[in-house]
Design an enzyme around this catalytic site. Structure first.
Site, mmCIF file in Angstrom:
data_model
loop_
_atom_site.group_PDB
_atom_site.id
_atom_site.type_symbol
_atom_site.label_atom_id
_atom_site.label_comp_id
_atom_site.label_asym_id
_atom_site.label_seq_id
_atom_site.Cartn_x
_atom_site.Cartn_y
_atom_site.Cartn_z
ATOM 1 N N ASP A 259 0.861 -1.181 0.000
ATOM 2 C CA ASP A 259 0.000 0.000 0.000
ATOM 3 C C ASP A 259 0.907 1.244 0.000
ATOM 4 O OD1 ASP A 259 -2.160 1.670 -0.075
ATOM 5 O OD2 ASP A 259 -3.210 0.756 1.601
HETATM 6 C C1 BGC Z 1 -5.124 3.142 0.138
HETATM 7 C C2 BGC Z 1 -5.253 2.120 -0.964
HETATM 8 C C3 BGC Z 1 -5.084 2.765 -2.303
HETATM 9 C C4 BGC Z 1 -3.761 3.498 -2.327
HETATM 10 C C5 BGC Z 1 -3.443 4.127 -3.670
HETATM 11 C C6 BGC Z 1 -3.907 4.031 -0.020
HETATM 12 O O1 BGC Z 1 -3.946 5.085 0.865
HETATM 13 O O2 BGC Z 1 -5.079 2.469 1.379
HETATM 14 O O3 BGC Z 1 -6.500 1.465 -0.870
HETATM 15 O O4 BGC Z 1 -5.176 1.809 -3.320
HETATM 16 O O5 BGC Z 1 -3.769 4.498 -1.330
HETATM 17 O O6 BGC Z 1 -4.181 5.239 -3.913
#
Ligand code: BGC
Length: 734
Positions: A259
């Site tokens: 993530d």
């Molecule tokens: C979130 C993810 C997301 C990623 C990219 C993160 O803050 O937890 O779900 O895919 O950002 O935008």
């Protein structure tokens, strides 16, 4: 594919291989963390990025893909990703809302349409489905989930993967899906986002892991790690999880991406410096580093000091190249970059039509006293509340590419459907929230909460004057878009106080009162349940919100949504879910019996249970009938029928649910577990059978090693219209 990638990697330097493991964002949209990669084009030219995300539109993406394909030494195309969560530009209802349709074909179709629009907009990779089980409605990301149940969550995960990937990524208009967030992110302690997760393996396997596994079995091509730690190890460096379970137990061969800066955040978790954290993440089985550049900047050193091996880098690099191969990017790196596509593939009439249907089917009718709904197309209607004529909040959380101006408000939806036959009066009545500091926090991604300069009482007075002129009052209340979603945990999940006051005042004026709610989570509605004559939960419906809600309000569509997350009476009940494990001291009917598992001040039961939702018609259920009640062996098959009769005044859809209880087992088991469901159209005065076939596999449970175990004996099968109101039959299966 193997030969092609062997040849390619044979000519790559270590630096170029590590470059593929780096996912960057040029940062043109909402960033959910601190780091934005600088000089993206130059990074790509140097072969230091395997993919980009966070931008869309063929024209925007083209320069980056060109930099990769024309100017980097190896000309390896980029993966281009985005958070396409509930539609791309045609925004569908929130995932939690869609799950309430219990309609797998519809959910698959929303993912297919999202894929069509994403591809038209230059994307080859979507960071969806999010399949985290959520039993704590304080957690804002419950909005992105399919709710509390592992079986339903798994079915939805499969439908979405099929919708996105279409069975074969080489086919046009398909995108690589990414199941997230591995694992158990939805169990953050106290419902506070990013918080610690700690649970026994039994619960992990039984409740939290099944939807991820279902996604993997459905062929999901990529997976994303979670921000949380699990049993003391951050998910992004959890070897047991990413290698032991995901790859070895489930056989996943796709790519794992961290993530957003989750590897860097391991330093804040207390696991040491970036070099150490990056090495641990790679060694655990994380292939790609989102934004943080820990892999890019430290893996060479870790290779030298021996904390990682060249095989680990090779394996990670191969998985990323394989994803590109499967997407057809090596055949045509511009496959997803058709500059003309957006004009005729996005926000089309048919996409909007599907979205409108999805809104109507996501709505859950929670109360309908005296059959006050559906409304007649006559008379005067007072449309009151901060969300009654609002469009900015309708896309809901995680709708990056949404244009709120494309959204249909409730006011406009009603106007369009009812035309001149209904007089619509409108007053705002209250702000979504009155606190300017909170409003400021909710407006970080653009203004969705506008605080009216008038004092609250003046707004209420205006609303009351408006309501008095009407035959019926519709109050459209709820959360702002950013009150749910990421980093949007709430401790009090009731309606904001200013809206509660408005509703109380409206009640006092004595007109029939319909409460239309918007939110990204279950709310505590004990008071509203008493106050309003009817309550319709509409979540955030996206582009066609107002049209779909109007369809339900006026009976053009019959409500059929059923909750997939329990609504607590009080936050003190959280975590709240129907599949509670059995205790040694369950509550009895006698409140004076002391030593029982219950509260002194509130009931144990939720206000609205999992699976609950009303229709404009009524269904009566006959008791379930099994074709046999004594079964032997693993090859036996049980057929269970339940006759459902539509005894009301219109045709309607009913989701018939089947739960099991295993009354005697070597471990404690939940009081009920969903095992199957069927959504049936039952016409007025008609009786239809829901027919379920069960095998011994359906009666197995997952033990603390994640192995499915069958323990023969008695099983109770429950059928009914929600998890609480069921009828039972007992069988034995040895
Ligand atoms: C979130 C993810 C997301 C990623 C990219 C993160 O803050 O937890 O779900 O895919 O950002 O935008």
């Amino acid at each position: 594919m193997r030969d092609f990638i062997d040849r390619l990697t044979g000519g790559m330097t270590t630096e170029e291989k590590i470059g593929q493991l780096n996912l960057i964002t040029p940062g043109d949209f909402t960033n959910t963390g601190a780091v934005i990669n600088k000089n993206a084009e130059e990074t790509i030219r140097r072969g230091n990025a395997g993919g980009i995300f966070g931008i869309y539109g063929p024209d925007n993406i083209l320069p980056y893909q060109k930099a990769a394909v024309k100017e980097s030494r190896l000309k390896i195309p980029l993966l281009c990703g985005l958070d396409v969560i509930h539609g791309h530009k045609t925004i569908f209802p929130l995932p939690l809302a869609l799950s309430c349709t219990w309609n797998m074909e519809m959910i698959e179709e929303t993912a297919r349409i999202a894929a069509v629009e994403a591809v038209a907009d230059g994307l080859s990779w979507v960071f969806s489905p999010m399949v985290d089980i959520a039993r704590d409605p304080r957690w804002g990301r419950i909005a992105e989930s399919a709710g509390e149940d592992p079986y339903l969550g798994g079915e939805i995960a499969k439908a979405m993967i099929h919708g996105y990937q279409g069975g074969d990524l080489a086919r046009p208009e398909t995108v690589l899906a990414c199941v997230k967030h591995l694992a158990a992110y939805g169990a953050a302690e106290a419902g506070r986002d990013y918080n610690t997760v700690d649970m026994g393996r039994l619960r992990l396997f039984e409740t939290y892991l099944p939807p991820y596994q279902a996604a993997i079995e459905a062929g999901c091509g990529s997976a994303m790690t979670a921000f949380n730690d699990l049993d003391g190890i951050p998910a992004s460096a959890n070897h047991w999880l990413l290698t032991g379970v995901l790859r070895e137990k489930w056989g996943f061969d796709g790519l794992v991406v961290s993530d957003y800066t989750a590897i860097n955040e391991m330093t804040a978790h207390g696991l040491g410096d970036l070099q150490n954290c990056s090495a641990r993440a790679l060694a655990a089985g994380c292939d790609m580093d989102m934004v943080g550049e820990g892999f890019l900047t430290t893996l060479q050193n870790s290779l030298k000091n021996g904390s990682i091996t060249m095989e680990m880098i090779d394996a990670a690099c191969r998985r990323i190249l394989e994803a590109k191969y499967k997407l057809g990017l090596f055949d045509d790196p511009y496959r997803y970059l058709d500059a003309d596509a957006p004009s005729h593939k996005i926000l089309t009439g048919s996409h909007r039509k599907a979205a409108r249907k999805a809104v109507a089917e996501s709505c859950v009718l929670l109360k309908n006293a005296e059959n006050i709904l559906p409304l007649q197309k006559s008379g005067t209607l007072a449309l009151i509340g901060p969300l009654a004529d609002d469009r900015r909040n309708l896309p809901g959380t995680w709708s990056i590419a949404a244009d709120w101006q494309e959204c249909v408000s409730v006011h406009d939806g009603i106007k369009k459907l009812a035309g001149d036959s209904v007089d619509i009066l409108h007053a705002k009545g209250a702000n979504i929230v009155d606190d300017p500091h909170l409003a400021e926090r909710l407006n970080v991604f653009g203004e969705t909460v506008v605080i009216d300069p008038r004092p609250p009482q003046e707004m209420i007075d205006e609303a009351l004057a408006t309501a008095k002129q009407a035959d019926i009052v519709i109050a459209v209340l709820g959360e702002a878009k950013e009150m749910s979603g990421e980093a949007a945990s709430r401790a009090d999940i009731g309606l904001p106080e200013c809206q509660k006051k408005l509703l109380r005042a409206l009640k006092r004026c004595g007109k029939p009162l319909v409460l239309v709610l918007m939110s990204g989570r279950p709310l505590t509605l004990a008071e509203e349940h008493e106050t309003a004559d009817a309550i319709l939960m509409t979540w955030f419906g996206g582009t066609e919100s107002g049209s779909g809600i109007a369809d339900i309000l006026f009976g053009a569509e019959i409500p059929s949504g059923k909750l997939t997350a329990s609504f607590p009476v009080h936050v003190g009940q959280i975590p709240v879910y129907y599949a509670q494990r059995r205790t040694g001291r369950p509550p009895t009917g006698d409140p004076l019996e002391k030593f029982r598992s219950r509260y002194l001040d509130i009931p144990n039961d939720s206000l609205y249970p999992f699976g609950y939702g009303l229709s404009y018609t009524e269904f009566s259920y006959a008791p379930p009938v099994a074709d046999q009640t004594e079964l032997n062996g693993r090859d036996a098959v049980l057929t269970l029928r339940v006759a459902v009769t539509n005894t009301g005044d219109c045709d309607g859809y009913e989701t018939v649910q089947l739960y099991i209880t295993d009354p005697v087992c070597s471990i404690t088991r939940p009081v009920k577990e969903l095992k199957a469901f069927q959504k049936l159209l039952v016409k007025k005065d008609e009786t239809r059978d829901a027919v379920f076939t069960l095998t011994a596999d359906d009666l197995k449970y997952l033990n603390a090693d994640g192995d499915a175990v069958f323990e023969g004996g008695e099983f109770i099968l429950h059928t009914g219209s929600n998890s609480r109101d069921t009828q039972r039959i007992s069988i034995t299966w040895r």
